[in-house]
Design an enzyme around this catalytic site. Structure first.
Site, PDB file in Angstrom:
ATOM      1  CG  ASP A  34     -27.903  56.593  -6.274  1.00 42.14           C
ATOM      2  OD1 ASP A  34     -28.183  57.925  -6.197  1.00 42.14           O
ATOM      3  OD2 ASP A  34     -28.443  55.599  -6.131  1.00 42.14           O
ATOM      4  CG  ASP A 167     -32.337  53.252  -2.248  1.00 40.07           C
ATOM      5  OD1 ASP A 167     -30.921  53.539  -1.928  1.00 40.07           O
ATOM      6  OD2 ASP A 167     -33.159  54.503  -2.216  1.00 40.07           O
TER       7      ASP A 167
HETATM    8  C1  GLA Z   1     -32.256  57.699  -2.478  1.00 40.03           C
HETATM    9  C2  GLA Z   1     -32.619  57.587  -3.724  1.00 40.03           C
HETATM   10  C3  GLA Z   1     -31.436  56.519  -4.316  1.00 40.03           C
HETATM   11  C4  GLA Z   1     -30.171  58.113  -3.862  1.00 40.03           C
HETATM   12  C5  GLA Z   1     -30.349  58.552  -2.310  1.00 40.03           C
HETATM   13  C6  GLA Z   1     -29.846  59.401  -1.599  1.00 40.03           C
HETATM   14  O1  GLA Z   1     -32.851  56.924  -1.354  1.00 40.03           O
HETATM   15  O2  GLA Z   1     -33.497  56.467  -3.771  1.00 40.03           O
HETATM   16  O3  GLA Z   1     -30.757  56.674  -5.901  1.00 40.03           O
HETATM   17  O4  GLA Z   1     -29.992  59.168  -4.621  1.00 40.03           O
HETATM   18  O5  GLA Z   1     -31.692  58.642  -2.315  1.00 40.03           O
HETATM   19  O6  GLA Z   1     -27.861  59.309  -1.967  1.00 40.03           O
END
Ligand code: GLA
Length: 374
Positions: A34, A167
């Protein structure tokens, strides 16, 4: 959880004016893509955080949490110190105050079922619940993707975690029965139906390595350095999202070996997300499971964000009859493993990995954040 408004009233001696609920998440595939402007495939789950709120007449904030068992107090525009559990939440309020005209402070009380540190995004669920509760309380109509951006920025600016948008985005937009294929650059969505013939088991390794945040930010910096090195060879590369398999292959040996491996994870993971979407639409669960296994190997070997506990748990999951595939999920260095399994085998798989997993949950795609009655 249903008692969030009652707990609010008991703590602050006045009724809550509103309650917002936001869920944790599972990411089917697309890990560490992301913040490279690539693709992810998350779904909201049935475990949620609720935030009860009432506005104040001054600029003070009291933010209490049942999970942490304490109330943090700070001024609306100052935010809690980085490292404090309340920092990413205080950051949300500070940005809403600075950029969206949230003029008064608030009392808030949080109750959450999303376990902390298990990799189910308890922090983003709490941020989304706070953001929505505050916006609803003062009648701010902020589109959900924009609210997700506020949460993401709050993590980076106030909590020192340079995370991507996945997220909070899925917490704020999730749909029951659907997986989101999200292009994190354009923020375009494609919703795919979850197949009845598959279920998701989230197994918590119980491991929590405290260097996780530092490693996370370091991976992000490595990706930016890799993208800059590749941009010098291929015009038009703004982020690793733009790097083709061919460009990457040609650069091997001509750039730092560690950066090249980081880039290979991201480039191959983006391709796996596209393949996984195809497999999901075709109902090809064997193929989807293979992609999860390959994703795990790439996260372990090229991206180096796994750990012994996660590797053991992933191996224990794939050894079970009825498991199509499994991989570590989330930022890494602890947290959980996600297994894709036949629904009728789920309970047996949970029992079989109980030695390697501290606890486990069976998850289905659930609805995203919403205002609920106080
Ligand atoms: C955490 C971060 C997300 C993403 C994941 C790995 O959850 O909050 O933004 O980068 O790690 O995919």
């Amino acid at each position: 959880m249903e008692h969030t408004a009652e707990r609010f009233a008991a703590r602050y001696g006045r009724p809550a004016a509103g309650v917002a609920r936001a869920p944790g998440r599972v990411n089917l595939i697309g890990e560490h893509t992301d913040y490279n402007e690539g693709w992810v495939m998350p779904l909201a789950i049935g475990l949620s955080c609720r935030a009860a709120i009432a506005m104040r007449n001054d600029a003070g904030v009291r933010l209490g949490s049942g999970q942490y068992g304490e109330v943090a107090e700070f001024a609306l525009d100052s935010a809690a110190a980085p490292g404090h559990w309340a920092a990413p939440l205080a950051g949300v309020l500070a940005i809403l105050a600075r950029e969206y005209g949230l003029a008064r402070g608030a009392d808030l009380w949080l109750e959450s079922e999303v376990p902390i540190g298990a990799g189910l995004s308890s922090s983003a669920a709490a941020q989304a619940a706070v953001a929505l509760a505050a916006a609803e309380a003062v009648g701010l109509a902020i589109p959900r993707p924009e609210l997700a951006r506020v949460c993401q920025r709050a993590s980076a600016e106030y909590a020192g975690v340079r995370c991507g948008i996945m997220d909070p985005y899925i917490a704020l937009t999730g749909r029951a029965g659907m997986v989101l294929l999200l292009d994190t650059r354009a923020l375009t969505e494609r919703w795919l139906a979850w197949p009845e013939a598959a279920c998701l088991i989230v197994c918590d390794s119980g491991a929590r390595h405290d260097h996780a945040t530092g490693e996370y930010n370091q991976r992000r910096a490595e990706c930016e350095a890799a993208a800059a090195a590749l941009a010098a060879r291929a015009p038009g590369v703004r982020a690793l999202r733009d790097v083709s398999v061919e460009t990457l292959a040609r650069a091997q040996g001509a750039m730092d070996a560690t950066l090249w491996r980081r880039a290979r994870h991201v480039v191959s993971e983006n391709a796996r997300v596209a393949a996984a979407a195809g497999a999901l639409v075709a109902g090809d669960l064997e193929r989807l499971g293979d992609l999860l296994n390959t994703s795990h190997a790439s996260l372990r070997d090229d991206y180096q964000v796994s750990c012994a506990e996660l590797d053991r748990l992933q191996a224990a999951c794939v050894a079970q009859a009825g498991v199509y595939g499994a991989r570590m999920m989330g930022g890494g260095f602890g947290g959980c493993v996600l297994a894709l399994a036949r629904p009728e085998r789920a309970a047996a798989v949970q029992a079989a990995v109980a030695g390697a997993a501290a606890r486990s949950w069976i998850c289905r795609p659930a609805a995203g954040a919403e205002a609920v009655a106080a």
